[in-house]
Write a protein that holds these residues in place. Sequence first.
Motif, mmCIF file in Angstrom:
data_model
loop_
_atom_site.group_PDB
_atom_site.id
_atom_site.type_symbol
_atom_site.label_atom_id
_atom_site.label_comp_id
_atom_site.label_asym_id
_atom_site.label_seq_id
_atom_site.Cartn_x
_atom_site.Cartn_y
_atom_site.Cartn_z
ATOM 1 N N GLU A 52 -20.113 3.050 -7.656
ATOM 2 C CA GLU A 52 -19.828 3.517 -6.290
ATOM 3 C C GLU A 52 -18.689 2.715 -5.686
ATOM 4 O O GLU A 52 -18.249 1.720 -6.238
ATOM 5 C CB GLU A 52 -21.082 3.389 -5.430
ATOM 6 N N GLU A 53 -18.229 3.207 -4.518
ATOM 7 C CA GLU A 53 -17.145 2.502 -3.827
ATOM 8 C C GLU A 53 -17.460 2.371 -2.349
ATOM 9 O O GLU A 53 -18.100 3.240 -1.760
ATOM 10 C CB GLU A 53 -15.843 3.299 -3.960
ATOM 11 N N LEU A 54 -16.982 1.290 -1.759
ATOM 12 C CA LEU A 54 -17.016 1.153 -0.310
ATOM 13 C C LEU A 54 -15.863 2.012 0.228
ATOM 14 O O LEU A 54 -14.792 2.048 -0.372
ATOM 15 C CB LEU A 54 -16.767 -0.325 0.010
ATOM 16 N N ASP A 55 -16.070 2.698 1.371
ATOM 17 C CA ASP A 55 -14.960 3.494 1.908
ATOM 18 C C ASP A 55 -13.918 2.609 2.591
ATOM 19 O O ASP A 55 -12.728 2.765 2.363
ATOM 20 C CB ASP A 55 -15.495 4.528 2.906
ATOM 21 N N VAL A 56 -14.402 1.716 3.439
ATOM 22 C CA VAL A 56 -13.471 0.860 4.187
ATOM 23 C C VAL A 56 -13.996 -0.572 4.236
ATOM 24 O O VAL A 56 -15.185 -0.788 4.456
ATOM 25 C CB VAL A 56 -13.338 1.310 5.677
ATOM 26 N N LEU A 57 -13.102 -1.518 4.040
ATOM 27 C CA LEU A 57 -13.436 -2.923 4.279
ATOM 28 C C LEU A 57 -12.537 -3.436 5.400
ATOM 29 O O LEU A 57 -11.308 -3.384 5.300
ATOM 30 C CB LEU A 57 -13.222 -3.761 3.016
ATOM 31 N N ILE A 58 -13.170 -3.906 6.483
ATOM 32 C CA ILE A 58 -12.417 -4.518 7.582
ATOM 33 C C ILE A 58 -12.378 -6.022 7.333
ATOM 34 O O ILE A 58 -13.414 -6.637 7.081
ATOM 35 C CB ILE A 58 -13.107 -4.237 8.947
ATOM 36 N N VAL A 59 -11.188 -6.595 7.379
ATOM 37 C CA VAL A 59 -11.052 -8.029 7.107
ATOM 38 C C VAL A 59 -10.653 -8.762 8.386
ATOM 39 O O VAL A 59 -9.587 -8.506 8.950
ATOM 40 C CB VAL A 59 -9.993 -8.287 6.008
ATOM 41 N N ASP A 60 -11.529 -9.638 8.833
ATOM 42 C CA ASP A 60 -11.263 -10.440 10.026
ATOM 43 C C ASP A 60 -10.472 -11.679 9.601
ATOM 44 O O ASP A 60 -11.005 -12.575 8.964
ATOM 45 C CB ASP A 60 -12.617 -10.825 10.659
ATOM 46 N N MET A 61 -9.193 -11.709 9.956
ATOM 47 C CA MET A 61 -8.313 -12.785 9.487
ATOM 48 C C MET A 61 -8.364 -13.995 10.415
ATOM 49 O O MET A 61 -8.598 -13.856 11.605
ATOM 50 C CB MET A 61 -6.862 -12.282 9.435
ATOM 51 N N PRO A 62 -8.080 -15.185 9.861
ATOM 52 C CA PRO A 62 -7.874 -16.327 10.753
ATOM 53 C C PRO A 62 -6.557 -16.139 11.508
ATOM 54 O O PRO A 62 -5.728 -15.334 11.078
ATOM 55 C CB PRO A 62 -7.789 -17.517 9.798
ATOM 56 N N PRO A 63 -6.350 -16.842 12.610
ATOM 57 C CA PRO A 63 -5.104 -16.668 13.355
ATOM 58 C C PRO A 63 -3.900 -17.166 12.563
ATOM 59 O O PRO A 63 -4.041 -17.999 11.670
ATOM 60 C CB PRO A 63 -5.310 -17.517 14.610
ATOM 61 N N THR B 35 -0.188 -17.249 10.396
ATOM 62 C CA THR B 35 0.481 -16.672 9.233
ATOM 63 C C THR B 35 0.409 -17.650 8.065
ATOM 64 O O THR B 35 1.408 -17.986 7.458
ATOM 65 C CB THR B 35 1.956 -16.364 9.576
ATOM 66 N N GLY B 36 -0.786 -18.106 7.747
ATOM 67 C CA GLY B 36 -0.934 -19.167 6.748
ATOM 68 C C GLY B 36 -1.403 -18.714 5.382
ATOM 69 O O GLY B 36 -1.052 -17.631 4.908
ATOM 70 N N ASP B 37 -2.230 -19.573 4.762
ATOM 71 C CA ASP B 37 -2.625 -19.376 3.372
ATOM 72 C C ASP B 37 -3.501 -18.150 3.146
ATOM 73 O O ASP B 37 -3.389 -17.484 2.135
ATOM 74 C CB ASP B 37 -3.354 -20.625 2.874
ATOM 75 N N ALA B 38 -4.390 -17.884 4.095
ATOM 76 C CA ALA B 38 -5.272 -16.719 3.926
ATOM 77 C C ALA B 38 -4.436 -15.435 3.927
ATOM 78 O O ALA B 38 -4.678 -14.515 3.134
ATOM 79 C CB ALA B 38 -6.297 -16.679 5.056
ATOM 80 N N ALA C 97 -10.696 -19.804 -1.805
ATOM 81 C CA ALA C 97 -11.917 -19.417 -1.086
ATOM 82 C C ALA C 97 -11.811 -17.967 -0.620
ATOM 83 O O ALA C 97 -12.748 -17.181 -0.770
ATOM 84 C CB ALA C 97 -12.149 -20.348 0.102
ATOM 85 N N VAL C 98 -10.665 -17.604 -0.072
ATOM 86 C CA VAL C 98 -10.494 -16.231 0.405
ATOM 87 C C VAL C 98 -10.535 -15.255 -0.778
ATOM 88 O O VAL C 98 -11.182 -14.212 -0.727
ATOM 89 C CB VAL C 98 -9.168 -16.091 1.198
ATOM 90 N N TYR C 99 -9.900 -15.662 -1.858
ATOM 91 C CA TYR C 99 -9.890 -14.836 -3.076
ATOM 92 C C TYR C 99 -11.321 -14.572 -3.544
ATOM 93 O O TYR C 99 -11.713 -13.457 -3.865
ATOM 94 C CB TYR C 99 -9.091 -15.593 -4.145
ATOM 95 N N GLN C 100 -12.131 -15.641 -3.559
ATOM 96 C CA GLN C 100 -13.514 -15.503 -4.015
ATOM 97 C C GLN C 100 -14.350 -14.660 -3.075
ATOM 98 O O GLN C 100 -15.259 -13.957 -3.507
ATOM 99 C CB GLN C 100 -14.148 -16.883 -4.170
ATOM 100 N N ALA D 284 -12.581 -13.518 6.848
ATOM 101 C CA ALA D 284 -11.680 -14.341 6.021
ATOM 102 C C ALA D 284 -11.296 -15.633 6.730
ATOM 103 O O ALA D 284 -10.414 -16.352 6.289
ATOM 104 C CB ALA D 284 -10.430 -13.544 5.652
ATOM 105 N N ASP D 285 -11.961 -15.906 7.852
ATOM 106 C CA ASP D 285 -11.673 -17.129 8.593
ATOM 107 C C ASP D 285 -12.583 -18.225 8.066
ATOM 108 O O ASP D 285 -13.725 -18.347 8.493
ATOM 109 C CB ASP D 285 -11.913 -16.890 10.089
ATOM 110 N N ILE D 286 -12.078 -18.995 7.120
ATOM 111 C CA ILE D 286 -12.971 -19.971 6.504
ATOM 112 C C ILE D 286 -13.015 -21.275 7.299
ATOM 113 O O ILE D 286 -13.898 -22.083 7.104
ATOM 114 C CB ILE D 286 -12.630 -20.230 5.027
ATOM 115 N N TYR D 287 -12.068 -21.475 8.208
ATOM 116 C CA TYR D 287 -12.128 -22.667 9.065
ATOM 117 C C TYR D 287 -13.164 -22.482 10.175
ATOM 118 O O TYR D 287 -13.876 -23.398 10.536
ATOM 119 C CB TYR D 287 -10.781 -22.915 9.738
#
Length: 353
Positions: free
Chosen positions: A223-234, A236-239, A208-211, A149-152
């Motif tokens: 079907e379903e994914l069991d787990v999604l790991i989300v790598d966040m940007p540093p 406490t901002g918009d993402a 962008a993060v939403y998409q 999720a780090d789009i920068y």
Amino acid sequence: MLNQKDILKALESVKDPSAGQDIVSAGMVSGMQINADGQVLFMIEVDPKAGPEMEPLRQQAESAVAKLKDVQKVTAVLTAEKAAPEKAPANDRSSDPHGMGKNPRLELPIKKIIAVASGKGGVGKSTVAAAIAKKLAKNSQLKVGLLDADIYGPSQPKLMGLEGHKPEFTDEKKIIPPVSYGVKTMSIGFMVDEAKALIWRGPMVQTAVYQLFRDVQWADEGEELDVLIVDMPPGTGDAQLTLAQKVPVTGAIIVSTPQDIALADARKAYEMFKTTNVPILGIIENMSTHVCTNCGHEEHIFGHGGARAEAEKLGVPFLGEIPLSADIRAKADGGEPFEIDETIITALTNSIK
Ligand SMILES: Nc1ncnc2c1ncn2[C@@H]1O[C@H](COP(=O)(O)OP(=O)(O)OP(=O)(O)O)[C@@H](O)[C@H]1O
Ligand SMILES: [Mg+2]
């Protein structure tokens, strides 16, 4: 006096070959701002797939506006948002230019969504997120995804050994995430050439993060994914805001190094998640001890144990510590997530039961 009508008129001279019409008629221009000192800023919404190829169009748009009297400076920004369904006049969308407020909370074919976050940059979120995803997929035969999720500054194409991957799409135009180490991985880095990175403003980060969450084929039909790991940007901002408001997130892991300053930032991240009602699954201390590659001697370069104490203070689980190691670094550089300690995975799995 400079006004929006004249600017739009000038922009009508810019043709988008793929739309077969000019960018104003195609509804691609939005979020126009005109400052009293003659500065003009607007966005051109382009298809995310075509983003980098639209650079000449962006330049044409800037020069078309620059020719107008009283214009001092023009900034045209490409945004990888699809044209909003309603065609509101540009100035009506200024407070919420991408209609983010109208986007519904997502329903995704994913059982658990875990964000890996930190207050401070560079503490090893991306490295740890990749290692957790790889280990979960390998050990437990869970269906695992990893979303960068780090789009920068996307890191996962490199960390997962997927550099240079170009996106593929399903018939329904969903992005097919490439699989690496058994993990379905998605990153804006697959879509946008880093050298031509778009300029992202707050609302664009949010869309962008939403998409990234919405437009990916995380699981096959039914079907379903069991787990999604989300790598966040540093930070406490918009993402982070998008995650809290629009994604059914199970909880967040906070990564911190043992220094006081990192811990203070970890506390900020904790507070932010708390106020947005995202459960904190626990804290991981990264770059904890340093094990000498020659003699095996342990050193506490950044101090040690600070994150455990902080977790106790905040009343959240301490999930474990990861040493500062040349091997972890070398693996990361070579596109392979390191082998994370089993105890951390167990602690994490327990925290989401
Ligand atoms: N335990 C570790 N031992 C040695 N090097 C590490 C360790 N963890 C991370 N690194 C290195 O530290 C650097 C920063 O790591 P990483 O990119 O994962 O941090 P980040 O928190 O995701 O950064 P950002 O805030 O920029 O997204 C990388 O070069 C990575 O290889
Ligand atoms: Mg990172």
